[in-house]
Design an enzyme around this catalytic site. Structure first.
Site, PDB file in Angstrom:
ATOM      1  N   SER A   1       7.729   4.732   9.616  1.00 47.28           N
ATOM      2  CA  SER A   1       7.681   3.540   8.772  1.00 47.28           C
ATOM      3  C   SER A   1       6.263   3.010   8.653  1.00 47.28           C
ATOM      4  CB  SER A   1       8.597   2.461   9.337  1.00 47.28           C
ATOM      5  OG  SER A   1       7.926   1.771  10.364  1.00 47.28           O
ATOM      6  N   LYS A   2       6.109   2.073   7.719  1.00 51.14           N
ATOM      7  CA  LYS A   2       4.782   1.495   7.489  1.00 51.14           C
ATOM      8  C   LYS A   2       4.266   0.813   8.742  1.00 51.14           C
ATOM      9  CE  LYS A   2       5.200   1.008   2.577  1.00 51.14           C
ATOM     10  NZ  LYS A   2       4.799   0.336   1.386  1.00 51.14           N
ATOM     11  N   ARG A   3       5.178   0.309   9.544  1.00 45.32           N
ATOM     12  CA  ARG A   3       4.752  -0.423  10.734  1.00 45.32           C
ATOM     13  C   ARG A   3       4.359   0.512  11.880  1.00 45.32           C
ATOM     14  NH1 ARG A   3       8.286  -2.907   8.110  1.00 45.32           N
ATOM     15  NH2 ARG A   3       9.913  -1.550   8.899  1.00 45.32           N
TER      16      ARG A   3
ATOM     17  N   PRO B   1       0.830  -1.201   0.000  1.00 42.17           N
ATOM     18  CA  PRO B   1       0.000   0.000   0.000  1.00 42.17           C
ATOM     19  C   PRO B   1       0.866   1.252   0.000  1.00 42.17           C
ATOM     20  CG  PRO B   1       0.110  -0.925   2.203  1.00 42.17           C
ATOM     21  CD  PRO B   1       0.812  -1.891   1.309  1.00 42.17           C
TER      22      PRO B   1
END
Ligand code: GLU
Length: 505
Positions: A262-264, A13
């Site tokens: 970050s994505k996390r 995504p």
């Protein structure tokens, strides 16, 4: 003619940092009456994630950042997916080989692994294929011609690598960062063309930028280390004149400023990092701004300010106003710290700007679905009562339900503290006054409360808390006269009775 591109890889995504890159490209293009191209960089088949391209398209659409050219929009420079342009790249790789700027390398992944291991053991953990080490590897620079021919005839797999000079300064001027200079001794002989017949990012990226007539490359700072290589590729291909200008955008940092967002991080730190909700193949769900009730205009406005500001006090900008005010030269070098409270603030500002009548219809509709039927007039009166305190439309709905429904539970601690002594008798008296009153508007009820208090020479504290607890169950909510107006005298009286009965021992 300005032509810019947003070139995401469909490997997952689109993170909000990616949306910001797309936004800055869009703003720059529109500001200069240029063209905003969407190019899907899907040469790395191993990292391809189904649904990612569609997600990118939908996210841009939601934000109103519409590409002028791209896989959906079409255009003269297509196809706009690199996987559909495969045939184009090889000829550029061959051209570099012919000119002596690239070479074939036959080393297998086991051999490369072995070199890395050996180097690590002798204290060099970052072994690279470069102008020095290549002399000991299996490539067209080291192998005898017959051996090369034998391997090619044998269909041995090979890659094409760039041949970098040993010690040369590569310089270019970045619009955001100023002059950047890197010595080739700190660079490696990157693979340009893979054994699977696909170009790597570096080759495909510059070939496409050239063929799509891109004038400005605006992308995240993580690509800055690749830029010197790209500059060399333009030079070696004899395309210096076509080399686009570069602008590397500052990183988005975590709210505490410690490292890249970050994505996390998102769901871990309690906010979305994706524009839209994403369902991973592993079955994980990552939350999105859209589904969390953010307005795309607020999201975009917030993103625009992550790394740029107009140099004035104004903070609320429509997309068109952003186009007008945007200036790449005003983009900051320093990382931009993401501020979740500020993000909510932006949403609140956009909520306040919404037209009350439209909002009333929307809220009235949602309430009706929950069994609460309000007249148009009351529906409209509800909006200003709730708007100021809300960040999302859902906050308004929650607050409305809170007092439109008869309370089931009461905030017992407050009842104990605030509803004692003669408060009970005063509330009973007030109930009788209310029952016989003639009133139609919130200010009528305000008048009734005030008169009640003056006639008995009482402070507001004598009935205010009890009345509020009786009507809503909590100490929070809109002004009391407004609540009575909204629910009507009959419901108010029933609620007071219920409350008094419950708390009379
Ligand atoms: N495909 C690269 C990415 O995923 C594009 C980098 C660039 O804009 O050159 O970000």
């Amino acid at each position: 003619m300005v032509r810019v591109r947003f070139a995401p890889s469909p490997t997952g995504p689109l993170h909000m940092g990616g949306v910001r890159t797309a936004l800055y490209n869009y703003l720059f293009a529109k500001k200069h009456n240029g063209t905003f191209v969407l190019r899907i960089e899907d040469t790395d088949q191993a990292r391809y994630v189904p649904g990612a391209e569609e997600y990118i398209q939908k996210s841009l659409e939601w934000c109103g950042i519409t590409p002028d050219e791209g896989p959906h929009a079409g255009g003269e420079y297509g196809p706009y997916r690199q996987s559909e342009r495969k045939e184009i790249y090889r000829e550029y790789a061959d051209m570099l080989v012919e000119k002596g700027y690239a070479y074939y390398a036959f080393d297998t992944s086991e051999e490369l692994e072995e070199m890395r291991d050996r180097a690590k053991k002798s204290g060099f953990p970052n072994w690279q294929y470069n102008s020095i080490t290549r002399e000991r590897m299996k490539n067209t620079l080291t192998l005898p011609e017959e051996e090369v021919q034998r391997r090619l005839k044998n269909n041995d797999p090979y890659v094409i690598r760039i041949k970098l000079p040993r010690d040369e300064e590569v310089k270019f001027e970045d619009i955001v960062r100023g002059w950047v200079s890197v010595n080739t001794k700190n660079m490696d002989d990157k693979v340009l063309f893979k054994s699977d017949g696909m170009p790597t990012y570096h080759l495909a990226n510059i070939v496409d930028d050239y063929r799509m007539k891109i004038t400005h490359v605006i992308r995240g700072e993580e690509w800055l280390p690749s830029a010197p290589l790209h500059v060399l590729l333009y030079r070696y291909l004899g395309l210096e004149d076509a080399q686009p200008a570069f602008a590397h955008l500052p990183l988005l940092l975590k709210p505490d400023g410690n490292g890249k967002l970050s994505k996390r991080d998102g769901d871990r730190l309690g906010f979305p990092v994706f524009p839209l909700e994403w369902h991973s193949q592993e079955g994980d769900v990552f939350s999105g701004y859209k589904e969390n009730g953010y307005f795309p205009q607020a999201f975009v406005n917030m993103l625009a300010f992550l790394g740029w500001n107009p140099g004035t006090e104004q903070e609320i900008f429509s997309l068109d106003e952003l186009v007008e005010a945007f200036d790449l030269k005003k983009v900051n070098k320093a990382g931009a710290r993401f501020d979740f409270d500020k993000t909510k603030w932006f949403n609140q500002q956009y909520l306040r700007k919404l037209n009350d009548t439209k909002l009333a219809t929307e809220i009235g509709h949602s309430l009706r679905e929950k069994g609460i039927d309000l007249s148009d007039e009351k529906q409209l009166a509800l909006v200003p009562m709730l708007k100021e305190r809300a960040v999302f439309i859902s906050d308004m709905l929650r607050d409305a339900e809170q007092f439109l429904n008869t309370p089931e539970d009461y905030d017992e601690k407050s009842v104990e503290k605030r509803f004692k002594g003669d408060a009970r008798d005063h509330l009973k008296d007030f109930k009788s006054v209310l029952q016989s009153a003639v009133a139609n508007t919130p200010s009528d009820y305000d008048e009734i409360i005030k008169t009640f208090l003056t006639e008995r020479n009482l402070g507001f504290g004598k009935i205010g808390p009890g009345l509020r607890l009786a009507l809503t169950g909590t100490m929070a909510g809109p002004a009391l006269p407004e609540i009575i107006y909204m629910i009507g005298v009959e419901a108010a009286v029933t609620r007071i009775d219920k409350f008094i009965n419950k708390f009379t021992d």
